[in-house]
Design an enzyme around this catalytic site. Structure first.
Site, PDB file in Angstrom:
ATOM      1  N   HIS A   1       0.810  -1.210   0.000  1.00  0.00           N
ATOM      2  CA  HIS A   1       0.000   0.000   0.000  1.00  0.00           C
ATOM      3  C   HIS A   1       0.846   1.264   0.000  1.00  0.00           C
ATOM      4  O   HIS A   1       0.591   2.199  -0.739  1.00  0.00           O
ATOM      5  CB  HIS A   1      -0.940  -0.001   1.210  1.00  0.00           C
TER       6      HIS A   1
ATOM      7  N   ALA B   1      -5.740  -8.683   3.279  1.00  0.00           N
ATOM      8  CA  ALA B   1      -6.933  -9.192   2.606  1.00  0.00           C
ATOM      9  C   ALA B   1      -7.136  -8.362   1.351  1.00  0.00           C
ATOM     10  O   ALA B   1      -6.528  -7.309   1.184  1.00  0.00           O
ATOM     11  CB  ALA B   1      -8.138  -9.070   3.540  1.00  0.00           C
TER      12      ALA B   1
ATOM     13  N   GLY C   1      -8.999  -5.931  -0.579  1.00  0.00           N
ATOM     14  CA  GLY C   1      -9.994  -4.860  -0.668  1.00  0.00           C
ATOM     15  C   GLY C   1      -9.932  -4.263  -2.063  1.00  0.00           C
ATOM     16  O   GLY C   1      -9.405  -4.880  -2.992  1.00  0.00           O
TER      17      GLY C   1
END
Lengths: 121, 121
Positions: B9, B71, B73
């Site tokens: 991210h 996870a 998203g």
């Protein structure tokens, strides 16, 4: 009594939460008596505060919060301690300790490396 | 030649990236010859596109992208496939495959449960 909160970010799509359920189930498979709840920063329920309140209602007086994050960014370093401090003001008998993010664990890093090499074939 | 991109991210604080360096080092310790780079969605460099371009410049023609996320998203399900499609248009000879997020691996989940139980004492 000691309890565990799995602190997660939260996301818009409901399936995002699946790995959290699996982590919780893996913990309960080994230690069925430990009170363990998920608590999210945003977009999902229960919120972190709701998770803590739920454990307190079950008689928990000591909580270890484990950030289910790859690494400690501002959500883990700033938002989480602030929320924990606010909650401890509401529950003066409660102790909250914050563990390192799961992604900082050497065993987790090793498992991720194994998975990545397997995925890369 | 096949290469790996660890898709993360990104975050504002520089130390956030440490676990990614450790994952990359754990991979290279086992398979020193595999081209493996980190590529971030935002806030950190190299970007995902820069990571892919770097691998292509090293002669990589096949890339497995592993999302280093707990996870899947919207960043993993929507942003990543869009970026991968755009990059494959720029590099017509390049194949990009996207693996499941590391947090969905049963071995990683098991390692996280072990770490969490240890952290909870």
């Amino acid at each position: 009594m000691k309890g565990i909160v799995l602190f997660g970010h939260g996301a818009r799509n409901a399936e995002w939460v699946e790995p959290f359920h699996r982590i919780r189930a893996a913990i309960l498979a080994r230690v069925p008596e430990v009170p363990v709840e998920m608590g999210f920063l945003e977009l999902m329920r229960p919120t972190f505060a709701e998770a803590v309140d739920g454990l307190v209602a079950r008689g928990v007086t000591e909580i270890v919060v484990v950030p289910v994050f790859m690494a400690a960014g501002s959500h883990v370093k700033k938002d989480l301690p602030l929320m924990a401090a606010e909650i401890m003001e509401r529950h003066p008998q409660l102790e909250i300790a914050i563990a390192a993010a799961v992604g900082e664990s050497p065993q987790v890093i090793d498992a991720m490396a194994t998975y990545i090499l397997g995925a890369a074939g």
